[in-house]
Design a protein around this motif. Sequence first.
Motif, PDB file in Angstrom:
ATOM      1  N   GLN A  30       0.892  -1.168   0.300  1.00 34.84           N
ATOM      2  CA  GLN A  30      -0.037   0.048  -0.061  1.00 34.84           C
ATOM      3  C   GLN A  30       0.962   1.341  -0.027  1.00 34.84           C
ATOM      4  O   GLN A  30       0.502   2.352  -0.507  1.00 34.84           O
ATOM      5  N   LEU A  31       1.941   1.143   0.744  1.00 36.79           N
ATOM      6  CA  LEU A  31       2.803   2.337   0.779  1.00 36.79           C
ATOM      7  C   LEU A  31       3.562   2.858  -0.677  1.00 36.79           C
ATOM      8  O   LEU A  31       3.630   3.907  -1.216  1.00 36.79           O
ATOM      9  N   PHE A  32       3.947   1.421  -1.272  1.00 42.54           N
ATOM     10  CA  PHE A  32       4.364   1.622  -2.630  1.00 42.54           C
ATOM     11  C   PHE A  32       3.209   2.277  -3.669  1.00 42.54           C
ATOM     12  O   PHE A  32       3.546   3.313  -4.517  1.00 42.54           O
ATOM     13  N   VAL A  33       2.104   2.032  -3.589  1.00 39.92           N
ATOM     14  CA  VAL A  33       0.933   2.436  -4.267  1.00 39.92           C
ATOM     15  C   VAL A  33       0.927   3.912  -4.177  1.00 39.92           C
ATOM     16  O   VAL A  33       0.662   4.671  -5.027  1.00 39.92           O
ATOM     17  N   SER A  34       0.720   4.445  -2.879  1.00 44.01           N
ATOM     18  CA  SER A  34       0.629   5.897  -2.533  1.00 44.01           C
ATOM     19  C   SER A  34       1.757   6.395  -2.984  1.00 44.01           C
ATOM     20  O   SER A  34       1.765   7.699  -3.150  1.00 44.01           O
ATOM     21  N   TYR A  35       2.869   6.042  -2.900  1.00 40.73           N
ATOM     22  CA  TYR A  35       4.350   6.396  -3.454  1.00 40.73           C
ATOM     23  C   TYR A  35       3.911   6.958  -4.860  1.00 40.73           C
ATOM     24  O   TYR A  35       4.270   8.212  -5.383  1.00 40.73           O
ATOM     25  N   LEU A  36       3.467   5.970  -5.498  1.00 36.10           N
ATOM     26  CA  LEU A  36       3.267   6.230  -7.053  1.00 36.10           C
ATOM     27  C   LEU A  36       2.347   7.078  -7.379  1.00 36.10           C
ATOM     28  O   LEU A  36       2.348   8.239  -8.326  1.00 36.10           O
ATOM     29  N   VAL A  37       1.409   7.321  -6.462  1.00 36.45           N
ATOM     30  CA  VAL A  37       0.413   8.321  -6.649  1.00 36.45           C
ATOM     31  C   VAL A  37       0.899   9.564  -6.641  1.00 36.45           C
ATOM     32  O   VAL A  37       0.629  10.760  -7.105  1.00 36.45           O
ATOM     33  N   LEU A  38       1.773   9.630  -5.408  1.00 38.92           N
ATOM     34  CA  LEU A  38       2.343  11.098  -5.134  1.00 38.92           C
ATOM     35  C   LEU A  38       3.229  11.573  -6.192  1.00 38.92           C
ATOM     36  O   LEU A  38       3.190  12.666  -6.607  1.00 38.92           O
ATOM     37  N   LEU A  39       3.846  10.637  -6.986  1.00 37.99           N
ATOM     38  CA  LEU A  39       4.943  11.089  -7.960  1.00 37.99           C
ATOM     39  C   LEU A  39       4.127  11.478  -8.987  1.00 37.99           C
ATOM     40  O   LEU A  39       4.425  12.586  -9.862  1.00 37.99           O
ATOM     41  N   ALA A  40       2.867  10.747  -9.236  1.00 36.42           N
ATOM     42  CA  ALA A  40       2.108  11.103 -10.640  1.00 36.42           C
ATOM     43  C   ALA A  40       1.550  12.683 -10.366  1.00 36.42           C
ATOM     44  O   ALA A  40       1.605  13.413 -11.271  1.00 36.42           O
ATOM     45  N   ALA A  41       1.242  12.893  -8.997  1.00 29.85           N
ATOM     46  CA  ALA A  41       0.744  14.288  -8.800  1.00 29.85           C
ATOM     47  C   ALA A  41       1.668  15.423  -8.826  1.00 29.85           C
ATOM     48  O   ALA A  41       1.274  16.126  -9.327  1.00 29.85           O
ATOM     49  N   VAL A  42       2.891  14.984  -8.228  1.00 29.25           N
ATOM     50  CA  VAL A  42       4.068  15.839  -8.475  1.00 29.25           C
ATOM     51  C   VAL A  42       4.268  16.236  -9.869  1.00 29.25           C
ATOM     52  O   VAL A  42       4.490  17.448 -10.227  1.00 29.25           O
ATOM     53  N   LEU A  43       4.435  15.385 -10.565  1.00 34.51           N
ATOM     54  CA  LEU A  43       4.838  15.387 -12.022  1.00 34.51           C
ATOM     55  C   LEU A  43       3.940  16.198 -13.010  1.00 34.51           C
ATOM     56  O   LEU A  43       4.129  16.910 -13.595  1.00 34.51           O
ATOM     57  N   ILE A  44       2.389  16.084 -12.558  1.00 37.95           N
ATOM     58  CA  ILE A  44       1.331  16.903 -12.993  1.00 37.95           C
ATOM     59  C   ILE A  44       1.411  18.172 -12.746  1.00 37.95           C
ATOM     60  O   ILE A  44       1.484  19.129 -13.638  1.00 37.95           O
ATOM     61  N   ILE A  45       1.773  18.446 -11.399  1.00 42.84           N
ATOM     62  CA  ILE A  45       1.777  20.024 -11.201  1.00 42.84           C
ATOM     63  C   ILE A  45       2.853  20.593 -11.384  1.00 42.84           C
ATOM     64  O   ILE A  45       3.115  21.846 -12.026  1.00 42.84           O
ATOM     65  N   HIS A  46       4.045  20.017 -11.294  1.00 41.24           N
ATOM     66  CA  HIS A  46       5.361  20.713 -11.435  1.00 41.24           C
ATOM     67  C   HIS A  46       6.109  20.322 -12.919  1.00 41.24           C
ATOM     68  O   HIS A  46       6.968  21.096 -13.310  1.00 41.24           O
ATOM     69  N   GLY A  47       5.555  19.423 -13.561  1.00 39.00           N
ATOM     70  CA  GLY A  47       6.119  19.021 -14.812  1.00 39.00           C
ATOM     71  C   GLY A  47       7.316  18.256 -14.951  1.00 39.00           C
ATOM     72  O   GLY A  47       7.888  18.024 -15.953  1.00 39.00           O
ATOM     73  N   GLN A  48       7.898  17.999 -13.774  1.00 41.34           N
ATOM     74  CA  GLN A  48       9.015  17.033 -13.874  1.00 41.34           C
ATOM     75  C   GLN A  48       9.273  16.341 -12.277  1.00 41.34           C
ATOM     76  O   GLN A  48       8.532  16.901 -11.337  1.00 41.34           O
ATOM     77  N   LEU A  49      10.102  15.555 -12.226  1.00 44.18           N
ATOM     78  CA  LEU A  49      10.421  14.840 -10.841  1.00 44.18           C
ATOM     79  C   LEU A  49      11.683  14.895 -10.681  1.00 44.18           C
ATOM     80  O   LEU A  49      12.579  14.790 -11.393  1.00 44.18           O
ATOM     81  N   PRO A  50      12.279  15.154  -9.452  1.00 44.92           N
ATOM     82  CA  PRO A  50      13.710  15.317  -9.118  1.00 44.92           C
ATOM     83  C   PRO A  50      14.148  13.835  -9.036  1.00 44.92           C
ATOM     84  O   PRO A  50      13.423  12.598  -8.609  1.00 44.92           O
ATOM     85  N   LEU A  51      15.549  13.441  -9.786  1.00 44.20           N
ATOM     86  CA  LEU A  51      15.882  12.033  -9.820  1.00 44.20           C
ATOM     87  C   LEU A  51      15.946  11.567  -8.454  1.00 44.20           C
ATOM     88  O   LEU A  51      16.003  10.352  -8.003  1.00 44.20           O
ATOM     89  N   THR A  52      16.263  12.345  -7.346  1.00 44.04           N
ATOM     90  CA  THR A  52      16.400  11.860  -5.902  1.00 44.04           C
ATOM     91  C   THR A  52      15.266  11.091  -5.585  1.00 44.04           C
ATOM     92  O   THR A  52      15.272  10.317  -4.421  1.00 44.04           O
ATOM     93  N   CYS A  53      14.039  11.249  -5.992  1.00 39.75           N
ATOM     94  CA  CYS A  53      12.708  10.447  -5.608  1.00 39.75           C
ATOM     95  C   CYS A  53      12.944   9.106  -5.875  1.00 39.75           C
ATOM     96  O   CYS A  53      12.433   8.041  -5.091  1.00 39.75           O
ATOM     97  N   LEU A  54      14.083   8.746  -6.530  1.00 32.76           N
ATOM     98  CA  LEU A  54      14.374   7.318  -6.647  1.00 32.76           C
ATOM     99  C   LEU A  54      14.955   6.825  -5.341  1.00 32.76           C
ATOM    100  O   LEU A  54      14.877   5.495  -4.988  1.00 32.76           O
ATOM    101  N   LEU A  55      15.450   7.552  -4.575  1.00 32.78           N
ATOM    102  CA  LEU A  55      16.092   7.148  -3.126  1.00 32.78           C
ATOM    103  C   LEU A  55      15.082   6.942  -2.355  1.00 32.78           C
ATOM    104  O   LEU A  55      15.477   6.436  -1.012  1.00 32.78           O
ATOM    105  N   PHE A  56      13.773   7.257  -2.383  1.00 35.37           N
ATOM    106  CA  PHE A  56      12.771   7.074  -1.388  1.00 35.37           C
ATOM    107  C   PHE A  56      12.668   5.561  -0.707  1.00 35.37           C
ATOM    108  O   PHE A  56      12.788   5.532   0.455  1.00 35.37           O
ATOM    109  N   PRO A  57      13.115   4.441  -1.640  1.00 39.53           N
ATOM    110  CA  PRO A  57      12.899   3.035  -0.846  1.00 39.53           C
ATOM    111  C   PRO A  57      14.114   2.724  -0.132  1.00 39.53           C
ATOM    112  O   PRO A  57      13.982   2.210   1.033  1.00 39.53           O
ATOM    113  N   LEU A  58      15.262   3.545  -0.472  1.00 42.89           N
ATOM    114  CA  LEU A  58      16.410   3.516   0.350  1.00 42.89           C
ATOM    115  C   LEU A  58      16.130   4.201   1.695  1.00 42.89           C
ATOM    116  O   LEU A  58      16.746   3.822   2.774  1.00 42.89           O
TER     117      LEU A  58
END
Length: 282
Positions: free
Chosen positions: A140-168
């Motif tokens: 469930q945490l992983f699904v919520s994380y993907l929803v957040l990434l999609a929302a940030v991408l829609i609003i800001h038009g890009q995602l920081p590469l550091t978001c890939l470090l979230f699992p770590l």
Amino acid sequence: MRTDASSKSQLMVRHTYSPAALLRGAVAHHALIWQMITREIATRYQGTFLGLAWALITPLLLLGIYTFVFSGIFKARWPGGENHLDFAFALFVGMILHAFFAECVNRAPSLILGNPNYVKKVVFPLDALPWISLGSALAQLFVSYLVLLAAVLIIHGQLPLTCLLFPLVVLPLVLVALGISWMLAATSVFLRDLGQITGFLNTALLFLSPIFYPLSALPQNIQPLAMANPLTFIIEQSRNVILQGQLPDFQGWAIYLALSLLVAWLGYAWFQKLRNGFADVI
């Protein structure tokens, strides 16, 4: 009487407490753990019209509500945020991490008490039950994380590469949740009031964690005390990597990881120490 004595003697197995035994158990039973995680997730939404889609719909609805209330009504702005929507994003990060931890802790006291048939089966690895609960919460945490990434991408038009470090970044919290789950699962067999206490503690943790506010909003003399909260460091670092595009504090993360490994091992050792008494009480 002879049969009962024989069964009891079979249940009185000497269990090892070493970290190596913890890893061996997880590896040896990985197929069973994965099978029961997938079955539990499917069972959670069994009989519903939308089925597994609820795993995606629920975080979407929550994010929508947070956005409407805090951005549309209160016009709240997160320190350093570009617009009102960033407050909803920062809040959502804290909420999904708290929800993950709370689910693990709330379910832990019933893992053994709710499965007495497993206790009677010598061949069933009881120490795998917290892994199963953890896996379900992680999904469930992983699904919520993907929803957040999609929302940030829609609003800001890009995602920081550091978001890939979230699992770590989240890894130490996962280990802490696992260790606490082992502790609570074993202790609640003998002290059943724990099931009532954990709900209150998780509610208190919701307001004592920097979810509705950043850590910097607290007085300087309170901040070190707030860092003792297992959620504080992870929430702050998760916001940094997902929303701010900043690298995590690797030194702090390494310290937290070492402590979380200790908590996981202590929880496992405590579970192994008490498990021979489960059958007598249940």
